[in-house]
Write a protein that holds these residues in place. Structure first.
Motif, PDB file in Angstrom:
ATOM      1  N   PRO A   3      35.793 -42.964  42.796  1.00  0.00           N
ATOM      2  CA  PRO A   3      36.847 -41.963  42.545  1.00  0.00           C
ATOM      3  C   PRO A   3      36.396 -40.553  42.916  1.00  0.00           C
ATOM      4  O   PRO A   3      35.226 -40.195  42.755  1.00  0.00           O
ATOM      5  N   VAL A   4      37.349 -39.782  43.430  1.00  0.00           N
ATOM      6  CA  VAL A   4      37.082 -38.418  43.900  1.00  0.00           C
ATOM      7  C   VAL A   4      37.895 -37.442  43.052  1.00  0.00           C
ATOM      8  O   VAL A   4      39.065 -37.702  42.734  1.00  0.00           O
ATOM      9  N   LYS A   5      37.275 -36.328  42.711  1.00  0.00           N
ATOM     10  CA  LYS A   5      37.976 -35.295  41.940  1.00  0.00           C
ATOM     11  C   LYS A   5      38.951 -34.555  42.844  1.00  0.00           C
ATOM     12  O   LYS A   5      38.757 -34.442  44.048  1.00  0.00           O
ATOM     13  N   VAL A   6      39.993 -34.021  42.229  1.00  0.00           N
ATOM     14  CA  VAL A   6      40.933 -33.167  42.952  1.00  0.00           C
ATOM     15  C   VAL A   6      40.768 -31.740  42.446  1.00  0.00           C
ATOM     16  O   VAL A   6      40.330 -31.522  41.326  1.00  0.00           O
ATOM     17  N   ARG A   7      41.130 -30.794  43.275  1.00  0.00           N
ATOM     18  CA  ARG A   7      41.076 -29.383  42.887  1.00  0.00           C
ATOM     19  C   ARG A   7      42.503 -28.885  42.761  1.00  0.00           C
ATOM     20  O   ARG A   7      43.328 -29.111  43.649  1.00  0.00           O
ATOM     21  N   GLU A   8      42.804 -28.202  41.674  1.00  0.00           N
ATOM     22  CA  GLU A   8      44.158 -27.727  41.400  1.00  0.00           C
ATOM     23  C   GLU A   8      44.123 -26.267  40.939  1.00  0.00           C
ATOM     24  O   GLU A   8      44.575 -25.950  39.843  1.00  0.00           O
ATOM     25  N   PRO A   9      43.629 -25.351  41.780  1.00  0.00           N
ATOM     26  CA  PRO A   9      43.513 -23.967  41.316  1.00  0.00           C
ATOM     27  C   PRO A   9      44.855 -23.271  41.112  1.00  0.00           C
ATOM     28  O   PRO A   9      44.937 -22.318  40.339  1.00  0.00           O
ATOM     29  N   HIS A  10      45.926 -23.746  41.782  1.00  0.00           N
ATOM     30  CA  HIS A  10      47.211 -23.056  41.678  1.00  0.00           C
ATOM     31  C   HIS A  10      48.358 -23.970  41.262  1.00  0.00           C
ATOM     32  O   HIS A  10      49.227 -23.555  40.505  1.00  0.00           O
ATOM     33  N   PHE A  11      48.384 -25.177  41.787  1.00  0.00           N
ATOM     34  CA  PHE A  11      49.484 -26.103  41.511  1.00  0.00           C
ATOM     35  C   PHE A  11      48.933 -27.505  41.278  1.00  0.00           C
ATOM     36  O   PHE A  11      47.879 -27.857  41.817  1.00  0.00           O
ATOM     37  N   PRO A  12      49.664 -28.303  40.512  1.00  0.00           N
ATOM     38  CA  PRO A  12      49.166 -29.654  40.229  1.00  0.00           C
ATOM     39  C   PRO A  12      49.272 -30.572  41.450  1.00  0.00           C
ATOM     40  O   PRO A  12      50.218 -30.498  42.225  1.00  0.00           O
ATOM     41  N   VAL A  13      48.281 -31.435  41.600  1.00  0.00           N
ATOM     42  CA  VAL A  13      48.231 -32.443  42.656  1.00  0.00           C
ATOM     43  C   VAL A  13      49.029 -33.655  42.189  1.00  0.00           C
ATOM     44  O   VAL A  13      49.088 -33.956  40.992  1.00  0.00           O
ATOM     45  N   ASP A  14      49.665 -34.350  43.115  1.00  0.00           N
ATOM     46  CA  ASP A  14      50.381 -35.588  42.822  1.00  0.00           C
ATOM     47  C   ASP A  14      49.484 -36.497  41.975  1.00  0.00           C
ATOM     48  O   ASP A  14      48.319 -36.730  42.309  1.00  0.00           O
ATOM     49  N   GLU A  15      50.023 -37.013  40.877  1.00  0.00           N
ATOM     50  CA  GLU A  15      49.261 -37.848  39.938  1.00  0.00           C
ATOM     51  C   GLU A  15      48.603 -39.047  40.600  1.00  0.00           C
ATOM     52  O   GLU A  15      47.555 -39.507  40.158  1.00  0.00           O
ATOM     53  N   GLN A  16      49.189 -39.584  41.662  1.00  0.00           N
ATOM     54  CA  GLN A  16      48.603 -40.757  42.309  1.00  0.00           C
ATOM     55  C   GLN A  16      47.212 -40.474  42.874  1.00  0.00           C
ATOM     56  O   GLN A  16      46.421 -41.396  43.049  1.00  0.00           O
TER      57      GLN A  16
END
Length: 193
Positions: free
Chosen positions: A113-126
């Motif tokens: 699994p890879v982390k996502v970065r969301e500094p401004h807006f949320p990333v698609d939950e998938q």
């Protein structure tokens, strides 16, 4: 990838296309809209009509992140370019069939699994907690859902040249891809000349 392309070519031939209608390796350029032309990996041109165009891509480590983004942008951009060229009459009036196959190295870097970065807006939950393999699965599904490609295929293998090919998701596996090719071949060959 040459072996995958050869097997795919044989599916078209077994379905009834003459080998002269299939191009692989040379004479595989199609005109674009945003660029003069783009080389595809396999083209089927039958009776002056673009019956099918297929891209074969692979990705091996170690930089799965950068390569995933590049492959995604390339797949989306290529499809937008060819569909716009089709709209502009570059391939005649019959809608071409587009296929996309990705062979991903099955390794720790592609399955963790890879982390996502969301500094401004949320990333698609998938994409939360998704490995690069899962991200490719999402990409392949969405390329078809958004009608950018008619069929996509995700297969994996180890870096061992003789290693087996795996189909992580049956509906994105090579058997499903081959079935879509056969259906396209039957439709094209049944059309009046």
């Amino acid at each position: 990838m040459d072996a995958m392309a050869a097997v795919t070519e044989s599916i078209f031939i077994d379905a009834g296309f003459p080998s002269s209608s299939i191009s692989r390796g040379s004479a595989v350029e199609l005109p674009g809209y945003f660029r003069p032309e783009k080389k595809w990996d396999l083209l089927v041109v039958h009776r002056g009509t673009l019956a099918a165009a297929i891209e074969f891509k692979s990705q091996v480590g170690p930089s799965f992140g950068n390569n995933y983004n590049n492959r995604s942008e390339e797949a989306i951009g290529t499809a937008v370019d060819v569909w716009t060229a089709f709209r502009e009459g570059r391939f005649g009036t019959a809608r071409p069939w587009l296929g996309y196959l990705i062979l991903l190295e099955q390794a720790t870097g592609s399955t963790t699994p890879v982390k996502v970065r969301e500094p401004h807006f949320p990333v698609d939950e998938q994409f939360h907690g998704a490995s690069y393999q899962r991200r490719y699965e999402i990409l392949c599904r969405r390329l078809v859902l958004e009608r950018l490609y008619d069929a996509t295929c995700l297969v994996t293998s180890s870096s061992d040249p003789g290693g087996p090919i795996h189909e992580p998701v049956a509906e994105l596996g090579f058997n499903a891809f081959a079935s879509a090719i056969r259906a396209r071949a039957a439709a094209v060959l049944a059309a009046p000349a």
